[in-house]
Design a protein around this motif. Structure first.
Motif, PDB file in Angstrom:
ATOM      1  N   LEU A 276      24.390  31.265  32.687  1.00 54.87           N
ATOM      2  CA  LEU A 276      24.422  29.476  33.049  1.00 54.87           C
ATOM      3  C   LEU A 276      22.922  29.214  33.117  1.00 54.87           C
ATOM      4  N   GLU A 277      21.925  30.270  33.282  1.00 53.04           N
ATOM      5  CA  GLU A 277      20.649  29.799  33.497  1.00 53.04           C
ATOM      6  C   GLU A 277      19.964  29.953  31.944  1.00 53.04           C
ATOM      7  N   GLY A 278      20.754  30.184  30.975  1.00 52.51           N
ATOM      8  CA  GLY A 278      20.155  30.112  29.625  1.00 52.51           C
ATOM      9  C   GLY A 278      19.555  31.605  29.181  1.00 52.51           C
ATOM     10  N   HIS A 279      20.124  32.607  29.858  1.00 54.47           N
ATOM     11  CA  HIS A 279      19.731  33.972  29.456  1.00 54.47           C
ATOM     12  C   HIS A 279      20.800  34.901  28.968  1.00 54.47           C
ATOM     13  N   PRO A 280      21.269  34.742  27.804  1.00 53.25           N
ATOM     14  CA  PRO A 280      22.464  35.419  27.480  1.00 53.25           C
ATOM     15  C   PRO A 280      22.134  36.715  27.298  1.00 53.25           C
ATOM     16  N   VAL A 281      21.098  37.178  26.824  1.00 55.49           N
ATOM     17  CA  VAL A 281      20.715  38.768  25.982  1.00 55.49           C
ATOM     18  C   VAL A 281      20.919  39.400  27.715  1.00 55.49           C
ATOM     19  N   ALA A 282      20.104  39.019  28.720  1.00 59.39           N
ATOM     20  CA  ALA A 282      19.901  39.395  29.913  1.00 59.39           C
ATOM     21  C   ALA A 282      21.140  39.584  30.666  1.00 59.39           C
ATOM     22  N   ALA A 283      22.137  38.501  30.522  1.00 64.03           N
ATOM     23  CA  ALA A 283      23.563  38.771  30.916  1.00 64.03           C
ATOM     24  C   ALA A 283      24.263  39.589  30.343  1.00 64.03           C
ATOM     25  N   ALA A 284      24.096  39.785  28.911  1.00 63.29           N
ATOM     26  CA  ALA A 284      25.058  41.036  28.492  1.00 63.29           C
ATOM     27  C   ALA A 284      24.598  42.157  28.689  1.00 63.29           C
ATOM     28  N   HIS A 285      23.116  42.461  28.933  1.00 63.94           N
ATOM     29  CA  HIS A 285      22.916  43.762  29.543  1.00 63.94           C
ATOM     30  C   HIS A 285      23.225  44.000  31.028  1.00 63.94           C
ATOM     31  N   GLU A 286      23.282  43.027  31.907  1.00 61.17           N
ATOM     32  CA  GLU A 286      23.969  43.209  33.018  1.00 61.17           C
ATOM     33  C   GLU A 286      25.409  43.884  32.861  1.00 61.17           C
ATOM     34  N   TRP A 287      26.285  42.964  32.115  1.00 62.41           N
ATOM     35  CA  TRP A 287      27.820  43.265  31.739  1.00 62.41           C
ATOM     36  C   TRP A 287      27.677  44.736  31.199  1.00 62.41           C
ATOM     37  N   ARG A 288      26.957  45.073  30.329  1.00 58.29           N
ATOM     38  CA  ARG A 288      27.088  46.458  29.737  1.00 58.29           C
ATOM     39  C   ARG A 288      26.688  47.673  30.989  1.00 58.29           C
ATOM     40  N   GLU A 289      25.834  47.259  31.590  1.00 61.34           N
ATOM     41  CA  GLU A 289      25.770  48.195  32.825  1.00 61.34           C
ATOM     42  C   GLU A 289      26.654  48.404  33.796  1.00 61.34           C
ATOM     43  N   LEU A 290      27.451  47.183  34.035  1.00 58.58           N
ATOM     44  CA  LEU A 290      28.677  47.164  34.926  1.00 58.58           C
ATOM     45  C   LEU A 290      30.057  48.082  34.155  1.00 58.58           C
ATOM     46  N   GLY A 291      29.857  48.029  32.683  1.00 58.72           N
ATOM     47  CA  GLY A 291      30.829  48.851  31.953  1.00 58.72           C
ATOM     48  C   GLY A 291      31.703  47.901  31.525  1.00 58.72           C
ATOM     49  N   CYS A 292      31.435  46.610  31.521  1.00 61.01           N
ATOM     50  CA  CYS A 292      32.368  45.505  30.798  1.00 61.01           C
ATOM     51  C   CYS A 292      31.861  45.014  29.576  1.00 61.01           C
ATOM     52  N   ALA A 293      32.436  45.640  28.369  1.00 64.66           N
ATOM     53  CA  ALA A 293      32.023  45.377  27.109  1.00 64.66           C
ATOM     54  C   ALA A 293      32.550  44.037  26.536  1.00 64.66           C
ATOM     55  N   TYR A 294      33.591  43.688  27.015  1.00 64.11           N
ATOM     56  CA  TYR A 294      33.981  42.236  26.427  1.00 64.11           C
ATOM     57  C   TYR A 294      33.378  41.050  27.000  1.00 64.11           C
ATOM     58  N   GLU A 295      32.986  41.297  28.183  1.00 65.14           N
ATOM     59  CA  GLU A 295      32.207  40.039  28.928  1.00 65.14           C
ATOM     60  C   GLU A 295      30.796  40.018  28.399  1.00 65.14           C
ATOM     61  N   ALA A 296      30.095  41.238  27.940  1.00 62.67           N
ATOM     62  CA  ALA A 296      28.892  41.573  27.462  1.00 62.67           C
ATOM     63  C   ALA A 296      29.034  40.652  26.121  1.00 62.67           C
ATOM     64  N   ALA A 297      29.716  40.673  25.419  1.00 63.69           N
ATOM     65  CA  ALA A 297      30.014  40.171  24.184  1.00 63.69           C
ATOM     66  C   ALA A 297      30.066  38.713  24.142  1.00 63.69           C
ATOM     67  N   LEU A 298      30.909  38.184  25.122  1.00 68.57           N
ATOM     68  CA  LEU A 298      31.137  36.779  25.516  1.00 68.57           C
ATOM     69  C   LEU A 298      29.872  36.126  25.941  1.00 68.57           C
TER      70      LEU A 298
ATOM     71  N   CYS B  99      31.230  29.511  34.189  1.00 67.79           N
ATOM     72  CA  CYS B  99      30.971  29.764  32.546  1.00 67.79           C
ATOM     73  C   CYS B  99      31.981  29.501  31.839  1.00 67.79           C
ATOM     74  N   TRP B 100      33.163  29.248  32.047  1.00 64.67           N
ATOM     75  CA  TRP B 100      34.108  28.772  31.463  1.00 64.67           C
ATOM     76  C   TRP B 100      34.315  27.254  31.309  1.00 64.67           C
ATOM     77  N   CYS B 101      33.933  26.565  32.292  1.00 65.47           N
ATOM     78  CA  CYS B 101      33.545  25.317  32.097  1.00 65.47           C
ATOM     79  C   CYS B 101      32.413  24.971  30.921  1.00 65.47           C
ATOM     80  N   ARG B 102      31.252  25.766  30.971  1.00 66.40           N
ATOM     81  CA  ARG B 102      30.090  25.473  29.992  1.00 66.40           C
ATOM     82  C   ARG B 102      30.672  25.930  28.504  1.00 66.40           C
TER      83      ARG B 102
END
Length: 877
Positions: A734-756, A710-713
């Motif tokens: 990386l598959e082009g689904h940032p909103v879905a990725a953000a949802h996963e991060w929020r469920e894990l409790g990682c707000a900063y990663e969700a925003a990124l 992800c950092w390379c991208r």
């Protein structure tokens, strides 16, 4: 009373009204509320801490228990608690006489003193405290609120250098709501003038030359001739010179047997002068102490002891050694015997008592003191056979390692290895190489550790299968795990387990299970966690403290790597408590570094910064913990936009790179890449990023591959990597689904990663959501990047972010916590708050818990009241 509290001195206790009032108020509060407190009383040597405590204790209606730490070269474990137990007697005395651990002692002590009418527990001279006593102090601070007791602990703050063990403890206790500090300052010029007036002395000159130190002032005035000695030693000896020769001889005997001289002991070492005890007490230099006498001031004792001629000191220590070896009651005190054996230059006695004292200290969790006792024995082992010296060195090395003194541990083990080579015992040599491999790994010298482990196996496989070979296989399994070769770790671990079960070596079984379980866990096998938990349970049940510490760390760290933050919290607090109670400094520091990483992921950046700094500044050495903490510290600074982020990350890379271990390298490189991206200089991280990603791909490490890819991208570096589905949030981005990725991060409790994750979206609504989350966290550089992208899309009316006053609130709440607190103050439930802020209910639970902790509140209602009082309720994020 555990020890008689002397009557208040006839001299006025000058300028101590505020301190006495603070102690009285703390005791009254503890009794009234039923919730105890701890007051730490600090001041320079001779400033009057003991006089203050005596004045406070004199005439109290509640029970008073008191004990003091020993002024031995190497203090005996749990010294002040031993004194208390001896006077209390009963079950507490029996418990201390055995091989009790600090947490067991504290539980028994609180049960003894937890009278509903209240009590006072005085612990003096903690600057001399052994490691087990300091562990007990930590536990007392944690549990004192369960009983109506005031714990008063005194120490010399002028003797605490940066690496003093007590300074570490004081730092840990600083944030406890049950602990407060009282400082005892030198006397003012006016106070010195009032006490000097009857002597007709120049008070201004006296204050200038003594600095207002009450002990110095008192001793100078006691000489009666108006002379201010150049040193305290001169003042003490001038006062002692007024005694007759027999009384002085008795005082000399008392001086060599700290912390106190029992009357039976004086009868043996000074039979011709023991009848002068009353004269010495009347002089004011000695005071009654239980069934014996002691110097009123330690400085006076030292002055007398140092004035002895070498032959007189040697004779007294020899007599003390002989007497203490056969006390009239109870078992001999091994720490005191070792002390006097060394002072008497009795090598055979040192070699007899010091290792035994070390073993007892180790059994009590006082690993630092155990190492010092082994070091004492080694100073007298020059003429001993190589095998004896090697054995002492190996034991010392183990105790150094447990107390996080890795450099000393390595030096001792390397010296032991040299003796093993000389002896030519293949079995012991192979085992010594295995032990060295472990320490080299902890020190970050991975290649050397690998070589030592392979050499150990090569030697041991020349012999019949043995428990030593099982341990070596276990160590190779752990080395494979560190290289992220999980298949190799499992294979070597199973070889170790098979041999260990054949020889019924439970320690090796636990070690192998921990490694196999970790490797399987990281491979996504459900059985991995089960094995880890089984290993932890076995270690705790069998008292294998070191193995339990390792299992706790692996459970926590593996969960952090896979962002299972709830699992981290499940094991972290019990692990920290377990390692703290048992003096496992290395594992405790590792878990503390993990806590910093957890706080970073939770968005509690002030706490993450404070925890990481505590690990970095700790004088104990742990390269792994230090490297991770530096990475956390660098990320906090980079995310806030501080200017000094790169220095911490550069140092972290310097630690991690030589190890060649992905688990140490990847977090640092990811932090460096993020910092470069935030600064708009992503290309500067390209080389490190590609190398780390190649390493992660080689090791098939899912979450590491995902983060680095992800950092390379984000930076725009070409890469070829398929992210395993286990690292789902990264794979979705990386598959082009940032909103879905953000949802996963929020469920894990990682707000900063969700925003990124949303930053890569071209959708204005998603970017606005990312901007809102970043501003709430105070992530100004990332928020600036998103703001630029929104403006490029033609967005208008962008928020300016939280006020600086909000970010700098007095309680150090994060912007998100401030927002949650405002809703709590409105009376909303966690479910309602989650719906209002578009968070998971579990994440809100974590925020509320952090808010209560930071505000020192026990309930939501109490937090609301404190928030209004501090002006925090209703602040926007």
């Amino acid at each position: 009373m555990a020890r008689p509290v002397p009557q208040r001195q006839s001299a006025t206790l000058l300028e101590r009204g505020a301190q006495l009032a603070a102690l009285e108020e703390a005791l009254a509060g503890a009794v009234a509320s039923g919730s105890g407190r701890m007051v730490l009383v600090g001041g320079e040597a001779g400033v009057g801490k003991t006089s203050l405590l005596r004045a406070f204790c004199d005439g109290q209606s509640v029970r008073v228990f008191a004990g003091a730490c020993d002024a031995l070269f190497t203090p005996r474990p749990l010294g002040p608690f031993v004194q208390i137990a001896e006077s209390v007697g009963g079950e507490l005395e029996a418990l201390v006489a055995g091989h009790t651990k600090p947490h067991e002692l504290v539980s028994a002590l609180l049960a003894e003193i937890g009278d509903r009418r209240g009590s006072v527990l005085v612990l003096e001279d903690l600057h001399w405290a052994d490691e087990a006593t300091l562990d007990a102090l930590r536990l007392l601070a944690r549990r004192v609120e369960t009983v109506p007791t005031l714990v008063v602990a005194s120490f010399r703050d002028d003797e605490l250098d940066r690496i003093h063990p007590l300074r570490i403890v004081l730092g840990e206790l600083a944030t406890s709501p049950a602990v407060e500090r009282v400082s005892v300052q030198p006397l003012s010029a006016a106070a010195v003038a009032s006490v000097a007036k009857p002597y007709g002395m120049d008070a201004e000159d006296l204050h200038r030359r003594t600095g207002g130190n009450p002990f110095y002032v008192t001793e100078v005035l006691a000489t009666g001739d108006g002379r201010v000695p150049a040193t305290v030693r001169d003042a003490v000896l001038a006062r002692a010179a007024r005694l007759d020769p027999q009384a002085r001889a008795l005082m000399e005997a008392v001086a060599v047997v700290p912390p106190r001289a029992e009357l039976w002991l004086l009868e043996r070492i000074a039979p011709e002068s023991v009848d002068r005890v009353d004269d010495c007490l009347a002089s004011g230099m000695l005071t009654g102490s239980g069934a014996g006498v002691a110097f009123r001031h330690e400085l006076a004792r030292l002055a007398v002891e140092q004035s002895l001629t070498p032959t007189r000191a040697l004779d007294l220590h020899r007599q003390a050694l002989e007497a203490l070896a056969s006390p009239p009651a109870g078992a001999p005190d091994l720490a005191r015997l070792a002390h006097h054996a060394e002072a008497a230059a009795d090598g055979p006695a040192v070699l007899r008592f010091a290792p035994a004292a070390a073993a007892r200290a180790a059994s009590l969790g006082a690993h630092r003191e155990a190492a010092a006792q082994y070091a004492r024995a080694l100073r007298f082992a020059e003429g001993e056979p190589f095998d004896t010296r090697a054995d002492l060195l190996e034991r010392a090395s183990h105790e150094y390692y447990l107390s996080a003194q890795l450099e000393e541990a390595l030096a001792a083990q390397e010296q032991a290895l040299a003796y093993r080579r000389e002896l030519g015992d293949t079995l012991r040599l192979g085992d010594a190489l295995r032990a060295l491999a472990r320490l080299l790994g902890f020190a970050g010298r991975a290649n050397e550790a690998e070589a030592a482990c392979r050499d150990a196996i090569a030697l041991l496989e020349q012999l019949e299968p043995s428990p030593e070979l099982a341990r070596a296989y276990g160590k190779m399994a752990q080395r494979r795990q560190n290289w992220a070769d999980n298949a190799g770790a499992i294979a070597w671990g199973e070889r170790s387990l098979e041999l260990a079960e054949r020889f019924d070596r439970v320690e090796t079984i636990v070690y192998a299970l921990t490694t196999i379980g970790t490797a399987e866990f990281l491979e996504g096998m459900p059985a991995g966690r089960e094995k880890l938990e089984r290993a932890l349970a076995m270690a705790r049940e069998l008292g294998l403290d070191d193995d339990a510490g390792r299992a706790f760390v692996n459970l926590v760290w593996d969960s952090i790597r896979e962002r299972r933050l709830e699992d981290v919290e499940r094991y972290l607090a019990p692990g920290l408590e377990y390692c703290d109670e048992r003096g496992l400094g290395y594992w405790w520091l590792s878990l503390l570094a993990c806590r910093a990483s957890l706080e970073l992921s939770r968005g509690d950046w002030p706490a993450a910064e404070a925890t990481a700094t505590a690990v970095i500044d700790d004088p104990r050495h742990s390269k792994v913990a230090q490297g991770l903490s530096l990475a956390v510290l660098g990320l906090v600074r980079a995310r806030r936009g501080d200017s000094d982020a790169r220095a911490a990350l550069h140092e972290a890379l310097h630690i991690a790179r030589p190890t060649g271990e992905l688990q140490q390298i990847e977090p640092v490189v990811a932090a460096i890449a993020e910092t470069a991206w935030l600064e708009g200089r992503g290309e500067e991280a390209a080389a490190e990023l590609r190398a780390a990603l190649d390493l992660a791909l080689t090791r098939n490490a899912a979450w590491e591959i995902g983060e680095l890819a992800c950092w390379c991208r984000r930076i725009g570096i070409p890469y070829e990597a398929a992210v395993p589905e286990r690292a789902r949030p990264y794979a979705l981005e990386l598959e082009g689904h940032p909103v879905a990725a953000a949802h996963e991060w929020r469920e894990l409790g990682c707000a900063y990663e969700a925003a990124l994750a949303l930053v890569s979206s071209g959708d204005e609504a998603a970017l606005r959501q990312a901007l809102d989350g970043l501003q709430r966290l105070g992530a100004h550089p990332a928020a600036a990047i998103v703001t630029r992208r929104l403006r490029e899309l033609g967005a208008r009316g962008l928020p300016r972010g939280p006020r600086r006053a909000t970010r700098a609130n007095e309680a150090n709440l994060t912007p998100r916590e401030l927002e949650v607190l405002g809703l709590v103050a409105e009376g909303l439930r966690n479910a309602d708050i989650a719906a209002r802020l578009f968070l998971s209910e579990k994440t809100v639970d974590h925020h509320v818990s952090a808010i209560l902790r930071k505000l020192g509140a026990r309930t939501r209602a109490e937090a609301s009241v404190k928030a209004v009082r501090l002006g925090l309720a209703g602040q926007d994020g």
